[in-house]
Structures are given as structure tokens and as C-alpha cells.
Design an enzyme around this catalytic site. Structure first.
Site, PDB file in Angstrom:
ATOM      1  N   CYS A 206       0.832  -1.206   0.000  1.00  0.00           N
ATOM      2  CA  CYS A 206       0.000   0.000   0.000  1.00  0.00           C
ATOM      3  C   CYS A 206       0.874   1.268   0.000  1.00  0.00           C
ATOM      4  O   CYS A 206       1.498   1.572  -0.997  1.00  0.00           O
ATOM      5  CB  CYS A 206      -0.973  -0.058   1.175  1.00  0.00           C
ATOM      6  SG  CYS A 206      -2.361   1.067   1.029  1.00  0.00           S
TER       7      CYS A 206
ATOM      8  N   HIS B 147      -3.530  -5.805   1.073  1.00  0.00           N
ATOM      9  CA  HIS B 147      -2.809  -6.002   2.337  1.00  0.00           C
ATOM     10  C   HIS B 147      -2.671  -7.478   2.699  1.00  0.00           C
ATOM     11  O   HIS B 147      -3.552  -8.034   3.350  1.00  0.00           O
ATOM     12  CB  HIS B 147      -3.550  -5.272   3.459  1.00  0.00           C
ATOM     13  CG  HIS B 147      -3.409  -3.796   3.400  1.00  0.00           C
ATOM     14  ND1 HIS B 147      -2.417  -3.115   4.063  1.00  0.00           N
ATOM     15  CD2 HIS B 147      -4.126  -2.856   2.735  1.00  0.00           C
ATOM     16  CE1 HIS B 147      -2.529  -1.814   3.821  1.00  0.00           C
ATOM     17  NE2 HIS B 147      -3.565  -1.631   3.021  1.00  0.00           N
TER      18      HIS B 147
ATOM     19  N   GLU C 205      -0.940  -8.736   4.948  1.00  0.00           N
ATOM     20  CA  GLU C 205      -0.828  -8.927   6.405  1.00  0.00           C
ATOM     21  C   GLU C 205      -2.206  -8.989   7.064  1.00  0.00           C
ATOM     22  O   GLU C 205      -2.335  -9.402   8.200  1.00  0.00           O
ATOM     23  CB  GLU C 205       0.035  -7.813   7.020  1.00  0.00           C
ATOM     24  CG  GLU C 205      -0.648  -6.465   7.241  1.00  0.00           C
ATOM     25  CD  GLU C 205      -0.760  -5.620   5.969  1.00  0.00           C
ATOM     26  OE1 GLU C 205      -0.585  -6.160   4.863  1.00  0.00           O
ATOM     27  OE2 GLU C 205      -1.048  -4.410   6.106  1.00  0.00           O
TER      28      GLU C 205
END
Lengths: 235, 83
Positions: A86, A203, A205
Site C-alpha cells: 500500500c 494487504h 498482512e
């Protein structure tokens, strides 16, 4: 093995990445404050998401001149693994470590939600756990995610397998309707010529544990560990 | 002192959704003649020098390194000696 997560003023996904690496992968990791001038002792670096320097001027444009970025650039030039997520993607394009740029979303809205992505290439070591053509599901959360690059640059990237992920629908069709931000050719993730620098707007994560609704992002982290344990990438 | 007025705009090949949104709003307001709107940035930078050629060089370097992103933007500026 030790992973460094570069922390800029305004980073906000730094602890999420730290959690995934420590708790899920069981690998050692530290936050590296942006004023550090060296990244010695780290085997891979992560530039996490967030809003470094409030996205002033252009997203990532100020962070790109943080003291640590000189060391990050040297690390990348030496073949070190660098993952940008990002805002990390925006910083890496501003720093010239990845081609192109990221502009305001075409709909002028902050887009936050789940998207489907088609794996276009597994050129980058970060994609070693995925297969070309595979469709994965990851969350996005960004206002400036519209990827753009000159046609000549895009051609070169396409020929070289540097276009890694494209936004698609659940069936894997890359369509305008499945494009959340107006990115050219639905591009969601790219890598550099050597593949060691990889960045994406979604994302990974936030989808690395079953509790979060998807584990489709876990492969990126596992591939990073795999690359560091199998072949020493750095000369 | 030298004052630089710097204009940073998207290259013509780059889509400008903000400019398009403003254009639509202007049409809604009745400004039917509006053909296109491109949005950019305007910066004023004051330099501690009266040497115009030096200021020219410095502002050029600032634009290239930070103020504009050459991948998507172009820039122009003018300089004025001020008190």
C-alpha cells in the site's frame, strides 16, 4: 533470520506486519525507525501501509527522502528482498525502485473492502507459493491506488513478467467492473526487473490468519521465508 | 530574496479524475462552455538569494527531485526578485 519493518511517521500497518512475522511465521522481526541510516543485519525489509507524512505533496513522496531510504535502496540494489504494501508501494515508486506511479482512485473515493486478484506472474520470490492464474482474495484500503505507467514501460514490464497481480472478479476475469481504483490494466501488484522488490496495494498482512476471513495473503510471507532459507539471495 | 512560483500539473496523458469531477460540477452550475478542467498544484518558494540564475538552477533541481514526479507530472515556474 531477521526481518526489518521500516516505520515512517504515519505508518499504520507496521504492527500488523510485525505480528504476522513474529506470531504467525515465528520469525524474528524489528521495527526500523525511518531516521536509521543502515539496515545491517536484516535479511528482508518490509515497507508497510499507512499515510507516511500525511500523504503530503504526493503519497510516499516525502518518506522517499527519509534517511533510511538510502540504505533501503542499497539493500534492494544488492538483491535484498523488499516488500512494499500500500503506502510502501507508493514510496517504492517515488523512490524509483519500482516503475510507474500511483494516482488518486478514479472514483475519488477511499476504497476499503475485499477484492479478488489474479496471479499474473510468479517472477518475484515473494510469489513462490502461488501459481500463475490462481485467484486470491485480499483486502484493500487506499485512496491513491490508481497505478499508471508509460505504454513503453508497461510493455517492458509485461514482457519481463513484472506485472504480478491484477484486480479481477471471483471467476478470475480481469474486467473494468472488478477494478476498484482505475489502475491501468487492473494492475494491483508489480515487481522490479530482478523480482527482489515486490509491492502491492492489497494487504497480505490482513489476510494471513483464518480469524481474519482469509489466509490468501499468508503465501507472500511464507514465500519470503522460503526464499531466505533456501537460496541466499544477497551476494 | 527571490520568489519562485511553481506550477505542477499532470501530463496530458495522465487521467485527472479530480479535474473531471470539477468539470462536471461546473457544468451543473451552468458553465456550459467549460471544455476541460485539469487540476494541479501551485507552490511559492522563497529563496535567500538575489542571484536569478542560481535560483533558476535550484528551483529546477527541487522540481526534478521532489516537487514534481516526472513519471506523471510536468512543471513550470517563474522567478521574481522581491524585497
Amino acid at each position: 533470520m531477521r526481518i526489518g519493518i521500516v516505520q515512517f511517521p504515519g505508518s499504520n500497518c507496521d504492527y500488523d506486519c510485525l505480528h504476522v512475522i513474529r506470531a504467525v511465521l515465528q520469525v524474528q522481526a524489528d521495527l526500523i525507525w525511518h531516521e536509521e541510516t543502515q539496515v545491517t543485519g536484516y535479511d528482508a525489509l518490509v515497507l508497510p501501509g499507512g499515510f507516511s507524512y500525511g500523504d503530503y505533496l504526493r503519497s510516499g513522496s516525502i518518506a522517499r527522502f527519509s534517511p533510511v531510504m538510502r540504505a533501503v535502496t542499497e539493500f534492494a540494489d544488492d538483491g535484498g528482498l523488499v516488500l512494499g504494501i500500500c503506502n510502501g508501494f507508493q514510496i517504492l515508486t517515488e523512490a524509483g525502485l519500482l516503475p510507474g506511479a500511483l494516482l488518486r482512485n478514479s472514483a475519488l473515493e477511499f476504497r476499503c473492502g475485499w477484492v479478488h486478484l489474479r496471479v499474473e506472474s510468479v517472477k518475484s520470490p515473494f510469489m513462490a507459493t502461488y501459481e500463475t492464474g490462481q485467484v486470491v482474495r485480499m483486502p484493500i484500503a487506499h485512496g491513491d491506488g490508481s497505478y499508471v505507467a508509460d505504454p513503453a514501460v508497461l510493455n517492458r514490464m509485461r514482457d519481463n513478467g513484472q506485472i504480478i497481480l491484477r484486480y479481477c472478479d471471483a471467476e478470475g476475469d480481469v474486467s473494468a467492473a472488478a477494478n476498484p481504483n482505475g489502475s491501468i490494466e487492473n494492475i494491483a501488484g508489480i515487481c522490479n526487473e530482478n523480482g527482489n522488490v515486490f509491492a502491492l496495494m492489497p494487504h497480505p498482512e490482513r489476510c494471513a490468519e483464518p480469524e481474519l476471513g482469509s489466509v490468501d495473503g499468508l503465501g507472500v510471507w511464507q514465500a519470503m521465508v522460503l526464499a531466505l532459507t533456501s537460496v541466499p539471495l544477497r551476494v | 530574496m527571490t520568489k519562485a512560483r511553481i506550477y505542477v500539473t499532470y501530463k496530458s496523458t495522465v487521467l485527472d479524475p479530480q479535474g473531471n469531477a470539477i468539470q462536471t460540477a461546473l457544468h451543473h452550475l451552468g458553465f456550459a462552455d467549460v471544455e476541460s478542467v485539469r487540476m494541479g498544484k501551485y507552490l511559492e518558494v522563497e529563496l535567500h538569494t538575489d542571484d536569478t540564475s542560481r535560483a533558476q538552477e535550484e528551483v529546477e533541481a527541487m522540481c526534478q527531485q521532489l516537487l514534481a514526479n516526472p513519471v506523471i507530472e510536468s512543471y513550470r515556474f517563474d522567478l521574481e526578485t522581491v524585497q
